[in-house]
Design an enzyme around this catalytic site. Structure first.
Site, mmCIF file in Angstrom:
data_model
loop_
_atom_site.group_PDB
_atom_site.id
_atom_site.type_symbol
_atom_site.label_atom_id
_atom_site.label_comp_id
_atom_site.label_asym_id
_atom_site.label_seq_id
_atom_site.Cartn_x
_atom_site.Cartn_y
_atom_site.Cartn_z
ATOM 1 N N GLU A 348 -27.097 52.598 -34.479
ATOM 2 C CA GLU A 348 -28.446 52.880 -34.956
ATOM 3 C C GLU A 348 -28.566 52.601 -36.454
ATOM 4 O OE1 GLU A 348 -31.125 55.978 -33.042
ATOM 5 O OE2 GLU A 348 -30.620 56.967 -34.936
ATOM 6 N N HIS A 377 -5.367 52.057 -18.217
ATOM 7 C CA HIS A 377 -5.524 51.823 -16.787
ATOM 8 C C HIS A 377 -6.949 51.394 -16.462
ATOM 9 C CE1 HIS A 377 -1.572 53.635 -15.879
ATOM 10 N NE2 HIS A 377 -1.846 54.378 -16.947
ATOM 11 N N LYS A 484 -40.294 54.380 -28.268
ATOM 12 C CA LYS A 484 -41.127 55.558 -28.004
ATOM 13 C C LYS A 484 -42.579 55.149 -27.755
ATOM 14 C CE LYS A 484 -38.387 58.836 -30.732
ATOM 15 N NZ LYS A 484 -38.390 59.727 -31.940
#
Length: 548
Positions: A348, A377, A484
Site C-alpha cells: 500500500e 514443503h 471504495k
C-alpha cells in the site's frame, strides 16, 4: 522517472552475479564484513547473500543521504501527505518528545497512560460486564476493524500471546464484511459473549467493513438480551460518526485515532495498543523496541543502519522498479502473520502509479510468504528451480522456548525439534544461493514485545527510505479510495435494481434499461445473482422477480 539523484541512481552496474560463485570461506568473510547489528536489540541483518558489487554502496550514497534528509523532514512534522494536507507522525508514537507541537506530545503520552489504566481496570475487575449479564469479569475481547486496524492487532495477538504467556483475555477478530466469517467468529465466542468486551475501530466511523461488523455484533448481543453499549469501546477520530454513536449510547470508553497516523502505521497508536494491553502484554516494552530501532535507523552511516540496508537491497533486487517479489520466510510460528502485515505496509505504501513529479512510474514490490519449514514443503521448489523473480528474507528466532532451556524434548539423541528448524532455514538459504537466488537474513534472539516492536519499526523506516529512492509518496493510497467509490456504485445499482423488480420476471438487460442505466447491466446481473442465492429475490432461468 525524474532527474533527481534519488530517482536516477540505478543498481544496474551495482549487481555482481559472481557473488553466487563464492566458496564457503569467502562467503563467511563477506558475512562478517557486511553483518549489521542493532545494539540493544539482539537483532542482526545479514546481506551477504545479496549480489551487490564493491561499488554499490558508494554509488548509492548520494541517494541515501537524500533519503535521510527526507526522513528528517518527515519526523520534524513536514506535510508528507499533500493529498490530505497532513503530517505523518507514526514515529512520534514511541518517542512523543519528537512531535513538533507540545500538544501532540502531551496527547500521545496521556493516551498511552490512559490505555494502560483502562486495561488495568478491566483486569482488576474495576470495569466489568453489566449486572444483567451475570458475568463477573470480561474474559474475551472482540476487535472489529479492517486493513491496518485489523492486520496489526492480529499480528501482535498471535506473535505475543498464547497459553504459556498467560493471556488475560482471549482475543477474537472480525476483519471483513463476510457474513459467514462474522458469524463463525461470534459462534466461536458462544456463551462467553456475556463476558466479551468489544472494540470497534474506525477512524471515520463510516468505513463499511467495521460498521457492518458492529451491526452484526449488536444483533448478536441483542439476541442474548445483552446491552451492547455496556460492552463496547470505540477507537475512532474525534467527532466522527462512530464517536458520536459511542458518546450518545454511553459506551464504556472512547480512544482517539489521529489524522496524522495512517492505517498501515497505526499499530503503535490506540489501534494496536488497546487490544495488546487488554491481552496482558506490556505495551511499554513494545514501544521501547520500536523507539530503539528508530534511534539505530537514524544513523546516517549507511552500513550501520539496518533499515537503510534493507531499502538498498530492495532497490538492488528489484532494479528500483519492482521487478522482483519480496518473499518473507519467517522460521518461527509466532511470526506467521508478519507476511500479511508487511503485505499492506509495503504494497500500500509503495504501489503507486505516479512519482512525486507526476510522471507515470507504476512502482511497487509484491510481498508474500508463509513460514518455515512449511514453505519448504510448499513453494520453495519453485523458489529454487523455477522463475527467478524474487528475493527472499529469512527471519530467524534463536530461542526455541520461553524461557530458554525449559522442557527441552529431544527428538533424536542430542537433537531437539528446534534444531531441525535451525537446520532447515540454513539449508534452504544455501540451496537458493547455490542456484543464484538472492536472500537476506534477519536474526533475533527471541520473539517478545520488544523484538516485535523493533521489527515493525525497522520495516516502517525501510519503506520510507525506499520510497525516497524511487521518488514516490509512501503515505497516501488513492487506489484504495478508488475501490471504495466503485463499491459504492455497485450498491447504488443494487438499490435501483431492487426498486425496478416486479412480480413478473425480467432479465438483467431489461432491468438495466428500466432504471435508465444500460451500461450497468453486468453489475446488475452479479448483484441479482447474489441476492437470489440468499433468497432475497426470486430467480427463474435468467430472469429475476420479487420474492413471492
Amino acid at each position: 522517472m525524474t532527474d533527481s539523484p534519488a530517482a536516477t541512481a540505478t543498481p544496474i552496474h551495482g549487481t555482481d552475479a559472481s557473488a553466487f560463485d563464492l566458496g564457503p570461506v569467502e562467503l563467511y568473510a563477506r558475512y562478517k564484513k557486511h553483518l549489521c547489528k542493532a545494539p540493544g536489540l539482539n537483532l542482526a541483518l545479514d546481506i551477504s547473500r545479496m549480489p551487490f558489487d564493491a561499488g554499490y554502496f558508494r554509488a548509492m550514497e548520494p541517494a541515501m543521504q537524500s533519503a535521510y534528509a527526507a526522513m528528517d523532514e518527515l519526523e520534524a512534522g513536514a506535510i508528507a501527505n499533500p493529498d490530505e494536507n497532513r503530517m505523518v507522525g507514526h514515529y512520534w508514537l514511541r518517542a512523543p518528545g519528537l512531535a513538533p507541537e507540545p500538544e501532540l506530545t502531551r496527547a500521545i503520552h496521556d493516551t498511552v497512560e490512559d490505555v494502560k489504566a483502562f486495561a488495568d481496570a478491566v483486569h482488576a475487575k474495576e470495569i466489568v460486564p453489566p449486572h444483567g449479564s451475570n458475568a463477573a469479569k470480561f474474559t474475551d475481547l472482540l476487535s472489529i476493524g479492517i486493513g491496518g486496524s485489523a492486520l496489526g492487532p492480529q499480528f501482535l495477538a498471535d506473535a505475543l500471546g498464547g497459553v504459556a504467556r498467560k493471556d488475560k483475555m482471549k482475543v477474537h477478530f472480525i476483519d471483513n464484511t463476510d457474513t459467514d466469517g462474522i458469524r463463525r467468529t461470534l459462534d466461536a465466542i458462544g456463551a462467553r459473549l456475556k463476558s466479551t468486551l468489544v472494540l470497534v475501530i474506525s477512524k471515520s466511523g463510516g468505513t463499511p467493513e467495521p460498521r457492518n461488523g458492529m451491526i452484526e455484533a449488536q444483533a448478536a448481543f441483542a439476541a442474548k438480551g445483552l446491552d451492547f453499549a455496556k460492552h463496547a469501546v470505540a477507537i475512532t477520530g474525534d467527532g466522527s460518526k462512530l464517536d458520536q454513536v459511542a458518546e450518545g449510547e454511553g459506551w464504556l470508553k472512547r480512544f482517539p485515532m489521529w489524522d496524522w497516523v495512517g492505517g498501515r502505521t497505526s499499530v503503535m497508536a490506540t489501534v494496536g495498543l488497546v487490544p495488546l494491553a487488554l491481552q496482558g502484554i506490556k505495551i511499554d516494552d513494545f514501544l521501547a523496541g520500536a523507539k530503539r530501532m528508530d534511534e539505530i535507523s537514524r544513523n546516517k552511516t549507511t552500513k550501520k543502519n539496518p533499515a537503510a540496508l534493507l531499502a538498498l537491497m530492495w532497490y538492488l533486487a528489484t532494479n528500483g522498479r519492482g521487478e522482483k517479489d519480496m518473499v518473507m520466510l519467517p522460521y518461527k510460528d509466532r511470526l506467521l502473520l508478519l507476511s500479511r502485515y508487511l503485505q499492506q505496509l509495503v504494497m500500500e505504501s509503495l504501489g503507486k502509479s505516479h512519482d512525486l513529479d507526476g510522471h507515470l512510474v507504476e512502482q511497487g514490490i509484491a510481498v508474500y510468504g508463509n513460514k518455515g519449514s512449511t514453505d519448504q514443503h510448499a513453494y520453495v521448489q519453485q523458489l529454487r528451480d523455477g522463475v527467478n523473480n524474487f528475493f527472499a528474507t529469512f527471519i530467524v528466532g534463536l530461542q526455541d522456548t520461553t524461557p530458554p532451556g525449559k522442557n527441552v524434548i529431544e527428538v533424536e539423541d542430542g537433537v531437539a525439534a528446534g534444531d531441525y528448524l535451525n537446520g532447515f532455514w540454513q539449508g534452504t538459504r544455501t540451496a537458493l544461493f547455490e542456484n543464484g537466488r538472492a536472500s537476506m537474513t534477519l536474526t533475533v534472539d527471541k520473539i517478545d514485545a520488544k523484538t516485535v516492536g523493533a521489527l515493525i519499526a525497522l520495516y516502517e523506516r525501510a519503506v520510507g527510505f525506499y520510497a525516497s529512492l524511487v521518488n514516490i509518496n509512501a503515505y497516501h493510497q488513492p487506489g484504495v479510495e478508488a475501490g471504495k467509490k466503485a463499491a459504492a456504485a455497485v450498491l447504488d445499482a443494487q438499490a435501483k435494481a431492487l426498486g425496478a423488480l416486479t412480480d413478473t420476471p425480467q432479465d438483467a438487460t431489461a432491468i438495466a434499461q428500466s432504471v435508465g442505466d444500460p451500461a450497468a447491466v453486468e453489475t446488475i446481473q452479479h448483484v441479482l445473482d447474489h441476492l437470489a442465492a440468499n433468497k432475497r429475490v426470486r430467480k427463474k432461468g435468467s430472469a429475476y422477480a420479487k420474492m413471492g
